[in-house]
Design an enzyme around this catalytic site. Sequence first.
Site, PDB file in Angstrom:
ATOM      1  N   ASP A  95       0.847  -1.204   0.000  1.00 47.45           N
ATOM      2  CA  ASP A  95       0.000   0.000   0.000  1.00 47.45           C
ATOM      3  C   ASP A  95       0.880   1.251   0.000  1.00 47.45           C
ATOM      4  O   ASP A  95       1.911   1.309   0.679  1.00 47.45           O
ATOM      5  CB  ASP A  95      -0.911  -0.010   1.231  1.00 47.45           C
ATOM      6  CG  ASP A  95      -2.067   0.956   1.097  1.00 47.45           C
ATOM      7  OD1 ASP A  95      -3.221   0.489   0.979  1.00 47.45           O
ATOM      8  OD2 ASP A  95      -1.841   2.188   1.105  1.00 47.45           O
ATOM      9  N   GLY A 117     -15.543   2.979   4.561  1.00 43.56           N
ATOM     10  CA  GLY A 117     -14.283   3.701   4.334  1.00 43.56           C
ATOM     11  C   GLY A 117     -13.591   3.316   3.037  1.00 43.56           C
ATOM     12  O   GLY A 117     -12.392   3.557   2.872  1.00 43.56           O
ATOM     13  N   GLN A 118     -14.355   2.774   2.091  1.00 41.83           N
ATOM     14  CA  GLN A 118     -13.748   2.353   0.816  1.00 41.83           C
ATOM     15  C   GLN A 118     -13.446   3.568  -0.053  1.00 41.83           C
ATOM     16  O   GLN A 118     -14.273   4.468  -0.201  1.00 41.83           O
ATOM     17  CB  GLN A 118     -14.710   1.421   0.074  1.00 41.83           C
ATOM     18  CG  GLN A 118     -14.134   0.845  -1.214  1.00 41.83           C
ATOM     19  CD  GLN A 118     -15.097  -0.135  -1.883  1.00 41.83           C
ATOM     20  OE1 GLN A 118     -16.291  -0.159  -1.556  1.00 41.83           O
ATOM     21  NE2 GLN A 118     -14.580  -0.928  -2.786  1.00 41.83           N
ATOM     22  N   HIS A 158     -10.756  -5.389  -2.971  1.00 39.06           N
ATOM     23  CA  HIS A 158      -9.384  -5.598  -2.500  1.00 39.06           C
ATOM     24  C   HIS A 158      -9.395  -5.949  -1.021  1.00 39.06           C
ATOM     25  O   HIS A 158     -10.302  -5.583  -0.282  1.00 39.06           O
ATOM     26  CB  HIS A 158      -8.506  -4.366  -2.755  1.00 39.06           C
ATOM     27  CG  HIS A 158      -9.046  -3.092  -2.188  1.00 39.06           C
ATOM     28  ND1 HIS A 158     -10.055  -2.373  -2.787  1.00 39.06           N
ATOM     29  CD2 HIS A 158      -8.716  -2.406  -1.069  1.00 39.06           C
ATOM     30  CE1 HIS A 158     -10.316  -1.299  -2.074  1.00 39.06           C
ATOM     31  NE2 HIS A 158      -9.528  -1.294  -1.013  1.00 39.06           N
ATOM     32  N   ASN A 175     -12.874  -3.063   2.967  1.00 40.40           N
ATOM     33  CA  ASN A 175     -13.772  -1.941   3.214  1.00 40.40           C
ATOM     34  C   ASN A 175     -14.796  -1.882   2.088  1.00 40.40           C
ATOM     35  O   ASN A 175     -14.444  -2.047   0.921  1.00 40.40           O
ATOM     36  CB  ASN A 175     -12.978  -0.626   3.254  1.00 40.40           C
ATOM     37  CG  ASN A 175     -11.949  -0.609   4.363  1.00 40.40           C
ATOM     38  OD1 ASN A 175     -12.202  -1.109   5.447  1.00 40.40           O
ATOM     39  ND2 ASN A 175     -10.779  -0.050   4.085  1.00 40.40           N
TER      40      ASN A 175
END
Length: 110
Positions: free
Chosen positions: A30, A89-90, A96, A83
């Site tokens: 990330d 909170g996506q 994913h 999420n």
Amino acid sequence: MSDCIFCKIIAGEIPCNKAYEDELVLAFHDINPQAPVHVLIIPKLHVQQIDGTNSILAGHCFAVAEMLAVQLELSDGFRIVTNRGTHGGQTVEHLHFHLLGGRQLELTMG
Ligand code: AMP
């Protein structure tokens, strides 16, 4: 999908720090890590939600997460998170899974 950032990463149009790849999934670190290990595992197919036609992909993502957890030496444990939607909170609408570890994670769920 042409305007999806994860599809662009899969297509090689945006670089990533790859952790794993096979014919079904890509995993990469990330860009804004929330833990010492923070890897995203994404299906190569642009999937927005898990349903009967693609649930095998979700299962494969979990298997890859378990394999990466061994590779990345998360022997003290880890968390796999997905999420969904605004309340979840996506921010990227391509299915994913976050693999998080390398420190004691908060015990709260919200
Ligand atoms: P979510 O908020 O669950 O939709 O997660 C999206 C994740 O994608 C966030 O943790 C972002 O930091 C991460 N992200 C966005 N763009 C990139 C990128 N180009 N490379 C790696 N990670 C990214």
